[in-house]
Design a protein around this motif. Structure first.
Motif, PDB file in Angstrom:
ATOM      1  N   GLY A   1      -7.634   2.379   3.032  1.00 29.07           N
ATOM      2  CA  GLY A   1      -9.071   2.455   2.767  1.00 29.07           C
ATOM      3  C   GLY A   1      -9.446   1.639   1.550  1.00 29.07           C
ATOM      4  N   ARG A   2     -10.738   1.464   1.376  1.00 24.10           N
ATOM      5  CA  ARG A   2     -11.230   0.654   0.270  1.00 24.10           C
ATOM      6  C   ARG A   2     -11.209   1.446  -1.007  1.00 24.10           C
ATOM      7  NH1 ARG A   2     -13.346  -4.050   1.118  1.00 24.10           N
ATOM      8  NH2 ARG A   2     -13.601  -4.470   3.334  1.00 24.10           N
ATOM      9  N   ARG A   3     -10.149   1.369  -1.742  1.00 25.39           N
ATOM     10  CA  ARG A   3     -10.084   2.176  -2.960  1.00 25.39           C
ATOM     11  C   ARG A   3      -9.964   1.289  -4.195  1.00 25.39           C
ATOM     12  NH1 ARG A   3      -5.710   6.475  -1.644  1.00 25.39           N
ATOM     13  NH2 ARG A   3      -5.991   6.763  -3.863  1.00 25.39           N
ATOM     14  N   TYR A   4     -10.004   0.002  -3.987  1.00 25.54           N
ATOM     15  CA  TYR A   4      -9.973  -0.951  -5.101  1.00 25.54           C
ATOM     16  C   TYR A   4      -8.748  -0.778  -5.980  1.00 25.54           C
ATOM     17  CZ  TYR A   4     -14.613  -1.419  -3.299  1.00 25.54           C
ATOM     18  OH  TYR A   4     -15.646  -1.606  -2.443  1.00 25.54           O
ATOM     19  N   VAL A   5      -7.674  -0.310  -5.373  1.00 26.49           N
ATOM     20  CA  VAL A   5      -6.424  -0.145  -6.105  1.00 26.49           C
ATOM     21  C   VAL A   5      -5.968  -1.496  -6.648  1.00 26.49           C
ATOM     22  CG1 VAL A   5      -4.001   0.477  -5.866  1.00 26.49           C
ATOM     23  CG2 VAL A   5      -5.754   1.806  -4.684  1.00 26.49           C
ATOM     24  N   GLU A   6      -6.204  -2.565  -5.836  1.00 26.55           N
ATOM     25  CA  GLU A   6      -5.704  -3.885  -6.215  1.00 26.55           C
ATOM     26  C   GLU A   6      -6.251  -4.347  -7.573  1.00 26.55           C
ATOM     27  OE1 GLU A   6      -7.588  -3.087  -3.710  1.00 26.55           O
ATOM     28  OE2 GLU A   6      -9.346  -4.398  -3.586  1.00 26.55           O
ATOM     29  N   ARG A   7      -7.443  -3.812  -7.930  1.00 25.38           N
ATOM     30  CA  ARG A   7      -8.014  -4.246  -9.213  1.00 25.38           C
ATOM     31  C   ARG A   7      -7.268  -3.653 -10.397  1.00 25.38           C
ATOM     32  NH1 ARG A   7     -14.411  -3.387  -8.077  1.00 25.38           N
ATOM     33  NH2 ARG A   7     -14.485  -4.628  -6.165  1.00 25.38           N
ATOM     34  N   ARG A   8      -6.554  -2.574 -10.159  1.00 22.31           N
ATOM     35  CA  ARG A   8      -5.878  -1.910 -11.279  1.00 22.31           C
ATOM     36  C   ARG A   8      -4.385  -2.254 -11.339  1.00 22.31           C
ATOM     37  NH1 ARG A   8      -5.789   3.623 -11.382  1.00 22.31           N
ATOM     38  NH2 ARG A   8      -6.164   3.909  -9.176  1.00 22.31           N
ATOM     39  N   LEU A   9      -3.934  -3.121 -10.452  1.00 18.27           N
ATOM     40  CA  LEU A   9      -2.512  -3.459 -10.394  1.00 18.27           C
ATOM     41  C   LEU A   9      -2.331  -4.969 -10.500  1.00 18.27           C
ATOM     42  CD1 LEU A   9      -1.049  -1.353  -7.439  1.00 18.27           C
ATOM     43  CD2 LEU A   9      -0.478  -1.149  -9.864  1.00 18.27           C
ATOM     44  N   ARG A  10      -1.447  -5.393 -11.412  1.00 17.39           N
ATOM     45  CA  ARG A  10      -1.166  -6.826 -11.542  1.00 17.39           C
ATOM     46  C   ARG A  10       0.337  -7.029 -11.433  1.00 17.39           C
ATOM     47  NH1 ARG A  10      -5.493  -7.298 -11.207  1.00 17.39           N
ATOM     48  NH2 ARG A  10      -7.228  -8.190 -12.343  1.00 17.39           N
ATOM     49  N   GLN A  11       0.686  -8.181 -10.917  1.00 12.84           N
ATOM     50  CA  GLN A  11       2.098  -8.528 -10.884  1.00 12.84           C
ATOM     51  C   GLN A  11       2.649  -8.441 -12.306  1.00 12.84           C
ATOM     52  OE1 GLN A  11       2.802 -12.399  -9.301  1.00 12.84           O
ATOM     53  NE2 GLN A  11       5.018 -12.171  -9.347  1.00 12.84           N
ATOM     54  N   GLY A  12       3.835  -7.829 -12.444  1.00 11.73           N
ATOM     55  CA  GLY A  12       4.454  -7.710 -13.758  1.00 11.73           C
ATOM     56  C   GLY A  12       4.103  -6.429 -14.502  1.00 11.73           C
ATOM     57  N   ASP A  13       3.093  -5.670 -14.012  1.00 18.36           N
ATOM     58  CA  ASP A  13       2.743  -4.397 -14.673  1.00 18.36           C
ATOM     59  C   ASP A  13       3.923  -3.430 -14.612  1.00 18.36           C
ATOM     60  OD1 ASP A  13       0.209  -5.226 -15.203  1.00 18.36           O
ATOM     61  OD2 ASP A  13      -0.795  -3.908 -13.737  1.00 18.36           O
ATOM     62  N   GLU A  14       4.108  -2.719 -15.723  1.00 17.58           N
ATOM     63  CA  GLU A  14       5.093  -1.624 -15.726  1.00 17.58           C
ATOM     64  C   GLU A  14       4.315  -0.340 -15.505  1.00 17.58           C
ATOM     65  OE1 GLU A  14       8.484  -1.523 -17.397  1.00 17.58           O
ATOM     66  OE2 GLU A  14       8.615  -3.691 -17.051  1.00 17.58           O
ATOM     67  N   ILE A  15       4.624   0.382 -14.445  1.00 18.35           N
ATOM     68  CA  ILE A  15       3.864   1.600 -14.154  1.00 18.35           C
ATOM     69  C   ILE A  15       4.795   2.761 -13.811  1.00 18.35           C
ATOM     70  CG2 ILE A  15       1.835   0.325 -13.295  1.00 18.35           C
ATOM     71  CD1 ILE A  15       2.794   1.073 -10.436  1.00 18.35           C
TER      72      ILE A  15
ATOM     73  N   GLY B   1     -11.397  -3.202  13.275  1.00 19.34           N
ATOM     74  CA  GLY B   1     -11.594  -2.141  14.248  1.00 19.34           C
ATOM     75  C   GLY B   1     -11.511  -0.801  13.535  1.00 19.34           C
ATOM     76  N   ARG B   2     -10.702   0.090  14.069  1.00 15.58           N
ATOM     77  CA  ARG B   2     -10.610   1.411  13.474  1.00 15.58           C
ATOM     78  C   ARG B   2      -9.556   1.472  12.378  1.00 15.58           C
ATOM     79  NH1 ARG B   2     -10.625   5.690  18.252  1.00 15.58           N
ATOM     80  NH2 ARG B   2     -10.385   7.059  16.469  1.00 15.58           N
ATOM     81  N   ARG B   3      -8.842   0.346  12.193  1.00 20.07           N
ATOM     82  CA  ARG B   3      -7.796   0.388  11.190  1.00 20.07           C
ATOM     83  C   ARG B   3      -8.364   0.133   9.806  1.00 20.07           C
ATOM     84  NH1 ARG B   3      -2.624  -3.476  11.143  1.00 20.07           N
ATOM     85  NH2 ARG B   3      -3.088  -3.816   8.947  1.00 20.07           N
ATOM     86  N   PRO B   4      -8.064   1.000   8.841  1.00 20.15           N
ATOM     87  CA  PRO B   4      -8.629   0.807   7.508  1.00 20.15           C
ATOM     88  C   PRO B   4      -7.911  -0.308   6.758  1.00 20.15           C
ATOM     89  CG  PRO B   4      -7.155   2.689   7.502  1.00 20.15           C
ATOM     90  CD  PRO B   4      -7.193   2.176   8.916  1.00 20.15           C
ATOM     91  N   GLN B   5      -8.568  -0.783   5.727  1.00 17.32           N
ATOM     92  CA  GLN B   5      -7.927  -1.735   4.837  1.00 17.32           C
ATOM     93  C   GLN B   5      -6.680  -1.103   4.218  1.00 17.32           C
ATOM     94  OE1 GLN B   5     -10.313  -3.779   1.694  1.00 17.32           O
ATOM     95  NE2 GLN B   5      -8.985  -2.620   0.338  1.00 17.32           N
ATOM     96  N   ARG B   6      -5.659  -1.933   3.962  1.00 20.49           N
ATOM     97  CA  ARG B   6      -4.459  -1.407   3.318  1.00 20.49           C
ATOM     98  C   ARG B   6      -4.134  -2.258   2.101  1.00 20.49           C
ATOM     99  NH1 ARG B   6       0.160  -0.350   7.573  1.00 20.49           N
ATOM    100  NH2 ARG B   6       0.388  -2.603   7.482  1.00 20.49           N
ATOM    101  N   VAL B   7      -3.688  -1.600   1.042  1.00 23.25           N
ATOM    102  CA  VAL B   7      -3.191  -2.323  -0.126  1.00 23.25           C
ATOM    103  C   VAL B   7      -1.710  -2.010  -0.224  1.00 23.25           C
ATOM    104  CG1 VAL B   7      -3.312  -2.588  -2.623  1.00 23.25           C
ATOM    105  CG2 VAL B   7      -5.397  -2.164  -1.305  1.00 23.25           C
ATOM    106  N   ILE B   8      -0.891  -3.063  -0.330  1.00 26.09           N
ATOM    107  CA  ILE B   8       0.555  -2.850  -0.374  1.00 26.09           C
ATOM    108  C   ILE B   8       1.110  -3.494  -1.641  1.00 26.09           C
ATOM    109  CG2 ILE B   8       2.753  -3.285   0.788  1.00 26.09           C
ATOM    110  CD1 ILE B   8       1.010  -3.435   3.397  1.00 26.09           C
ATOM    111  N   ALA B   9       1.857  -2.701  -2.408  1.00 28.16           N
ATOM    112  CA  ALA B   9       2.463  -3.232  -3.630  1.00 28.16           C
ATOM    113  C   ALA B   9       3.977  -3.202  -3.489  1.00 28.16           C
ATOM    114  CB  ALA B   9       2.034  -2.401  -4.836  1.00 28.16           C
TER     115      ALA B   9
END
Ligand code: ADP
Ligand code: MG
Length: 701
Positions: free
Chosen positions: A114-128, A91-99
């Protein structure tokens, strides 16, 4: 007024340095791919990029542990990514990425919408390192749309003092920062400091100042860097003023002598008695007109203080002495209002006023051009069309400009050049009074007349401060005023980041109000609406065809709707005090009891004190002085400063910068006296050209 700068021989450098004034594509092939994005921000050359300064900074330099995060602050933390999940939108709710994030002290989460493809740049275990605004969600802390980068690769976005720039559609902070960082690196060695070491004194060198202004090592370094950049800008302005003063000594204007009996006759023909301040202004103007030295006078007074009447007398004096006179306003609607207000006054004085603007039919325009050229038209009131090339005034003796800061220096010069041989006398009207010290510093080439005293019988505007909880009641009030036949303005919050965001918020507010007040006729104007459409909407509002006008600050200047009785200003704490006062001046112009509602949820003491100043006073000068006092250290770049020249870096509300302006003035006088055209100081000439106000400043109609 000064020839463009020819690049001097660069004797001291072995390599040909980057040409800072060529298009970015050719000057910096390595970032050619960013050129289109930069162009959207009006940046076409490396030099423009260097001077595209942030309007604020986020300090992410202090790394916190997750247990130490404080809600509602922008912070950084060094964390491990525990899990990443994507929640699809519906519906009107945008996609969400939660880390899910953790460190030794505890855990937190980060969320992106929103669709920002953040998930592609984040992996489990990453130090950021994450940097962003933190809020409290139940028992845990949450970063909302933070920036992040891998540990060891801290970027220009995280774990430091991060610049925040004005944006345009299609350009993100991130992209812009990266582009600017690369341009700085490539271009700072090519910077030619326009100041000698002696002139610079304790201020930092230009390349250091630019580097720090964009990417400060520490927040504490910013002020000094901005001081240097502000000084350069102020010096550019003062050089122009010094040249104007010098040039003026060589010019002559027609001596427009008026017998005091003639002036008396004109004043007596007005439908009211002049106030003391008006009479003093008339006297000063009449004395100026009588001299061969061209008048350069600023007439300042609050809205409704009676400047128009003074202008009418000046116009009539010039015409009676056999000269033509012109009055220009920055927009079509203001020009029309001037014509509507002045024509009857001038008629009583036996003077006919023509109206000229770009919107007239070509035939009508030609007719007026001929009347002007043949000397039959005595007074011409209009927009910039008055100074368009086709118009020749054989006997222009007096030119009046309204809201003079809205006119670029070039336009003022063009107007002056209309005097065929002699300079016309020039009177500038402004409704944004500024304290005298400030006026002398920024308008050093002008004499000043001030109207403080309002004409008798003016109704005070009742000003109230309210928070959002009162909104339903306020809307009821708007509806009841509309039922009484009155009209209202709703001013939407100022959005510093971009005009596009501001326009979007105005549009959202119109939707909301149309839903809440379905019986009201509601119109909308904002900066992204085309000037002619905007004028059409304002004209319709002025004609009573709408009950409510939702607007950004584009309505600030001049619009005169005597039937408007309420102005509601949302998030009032975001506006300058002078600006609030100006906005308030949109109501209380007729016989009706009028109200100004300052809507604000700000709870900090300074914001409350500032709003209380406006609520407690109707005196524009008092408010301007208090504004100056309260602004103090709040050095926000890009804060709109109505009534002042459009400075990009310097803030004349900053006492330090006022001092710099005085120093710049003394320095400019010395430099111009020795070298009027700056022929021996090409880098200074370049600086002056760079900071010359844009020719199309203001809303040309
Ligand atoms: P400004 O141009 O400074 O905004 P105006 O000249 O438009 O102000 O004046 C505002 C109103 O006050 C006008 O309706 C004008 O006729 C009226 N007015 C101006 N001067 C006087 C005066 N001396 N006495 C009474 N009314 C005045
Ligand atoms: Mg006026």
């Amino acid at each position: 007024m000064v020839a463009r700068y020819d690049r001097p021989m660069q004797s001291s450098r072995v390599l040909d340095p980057i040409d800072l004034d060529r298009p970015i594509r050719s000057a910096l092939p390595a970032i050619a791919r960013g050129a289109a994005a930069l162009a959207r921000l009006g940046i076409t050359t490396p030099r423009e990029a260097l001077w595209y300064l942030p309007f604020r900074y986020d300090d992410f330099s202090d790394l916190r542990t997750l247990a130490d995060l404080r809600p509602d602050e922008k912070q950084s933390a060094r964390v491990t990514v525990q899990a990443v999940r994507v929640e699809p939108g519906f519906g009107r709710r945008p996609q969400r990425v939660i880390a899910q994030l953790s460190d030794a002290s505890g855990s937190a989460e980060a969320i992106w919408f929103g669709r920002r493809y953040v998930e592609r740049r984040l992996r489990q275990g990453d130090e950021i390192v994450v940097s962003g605004k933190v809020s409290q969600r139940g028992w845990r802390s949450q970063f909302t749309s933070p920036e992040f980068s891998p540990v060891g690769h801290e970027s220009v976005h995280t774990a430091r003092v991060v610049p925040v720039y004005h944006l345009a559609a299609g350009v993100t902070q991130k992209r812009l920062r990266e582009l600017l960082a690369r341009i700085l690196e490539a271009c700072l060695p090519a910077i030619d400091d326009p100041l000698t070491d002696a002139e610079r004194g304790p201020l930092p060198a230009l390349d250091d100042a630019l580097r720090t202004a964009h990417f400060p090592e520490e927040a504490a370094d910013v002020a000094e860097a901005l001081d240097r950049l502000a000084f350069d800008e102020l010096l550019a302005l003062q050089l122009t003023l010094a040249q104007a003063r010098m040039a003026r000594d060589e010019l002559t204007a027609p001596a427009i002598g008026a017998e005091s009996s003639v002036v008396g006759e004109i004043v007596a023909a007005l439908p009211f008695t002049l106030t003391g301040d008006q009479a003093a202004a008339v006297e000063a103007i009449v004395a100026d007109l009588a001299s061969e030295r061209p008048m350069r006078r600023l007439l300042q007074g609050d809205v409704g203080s009676g400047k128009t009447a003074v202008a009418a007398v000046a116009l009539a004096v010039a015409v009676r002495a056999g000269w033509q006179a012109a009055l220009m306003a920055p927009t079509e609607i203001l020009a029309r209002q001037h014509h509507t207000g002045l024509a009857p006054l001038l008629e009583r004085l036996g003077v006919r006023a023509e109206f000229l603007s770009g919107s007239l039919t070509p035939a009508r325009k030609r007719e007026i051009h001929q009347a002007i050229g043949g000397g039959m038209a005595e007074v011409v009131i209009g927009t910039h069309a008055v100074i368009s090339e086709a118009v020749e005034f054989p006997r222009l003796g007096l030119a009046i400009v309204d809201e003079q800061h809205r006119f670029g220096v070039g336009q003022r010069a063009a107007l002056q050049a209309k005097g065929s041989g002699r300079e016309p006398h020039l009177l500038a009207l402004t409704a944004t009074p500024i304290p005298r010290t400030l006026a002398l510093t920024v308008y050093g080439d002008l004499s000043i007349s001030t109207i403080r005293e309002l004409p008798p019988g003016r109704q005070p505007i009742r000003t109230e401060i309210r928070d959002r909880r009162a909104l339903p009641k306020i809307q009821d009030f708007l509806a009841s005023e509309a039922a009484e036949g009155r009209q209202s303005f709703v001013v939407v919050p100022l959005v510093a980041e971009s005009e596009a965001l501001e326009a979007a918020s105005a549009e959202a507010e119109v939707e909301r109000l149309r839903a809440a007040l379905p019986n009201l006729r509601i119109g909308l104007v904002h900066g992204q609406v085309r000037a002619d459409e905007r004028d059409a909407t304002m004209t319709a509002f002025a004609a009573g065809e709408m009950d409510l006008l939702v607007a950004t600050t584009v309505i600030e200047v001049g619009i005169d709707v005597p039937n408007a009785s309420v102005i509601l200003i949302e998030d009032a704490e975001r506006f300058g005090l002078a600006q609030l006062h100006q906005l308030r001046g949109r109501v209380g112009r007729g016989a009706h009891r009028s109200f100004c509602i300052l809507l604000s949820d700000a709870t900090d003491e300074l914001a409350q004190e500032r709003l209380a100043v406006v609520a407690g006073s109707q005196d524009g000068f008092h408010i301007a002085e208090q504004d100056l006092r309260l602004r103090g250290a709040g050095n926000l770049l890009g804060t709109r400063q109505s009534g002042l020249p459009p400075l990009r870096v310097a803030s004349l509300f900053e006492p330090r910068h006022l001092k710099l302006a005085e120093r710049a003035r003394t320095m400019a006088d010395g430099i111009v006296e020795a070298d009027p055209a700056l022929a021996r100081r090409p880098a200074l000439a370049r600086l002056q050209a760079d900071f010359a106000p844009a020719e199309d400043e203001g809303d040309a109609a």
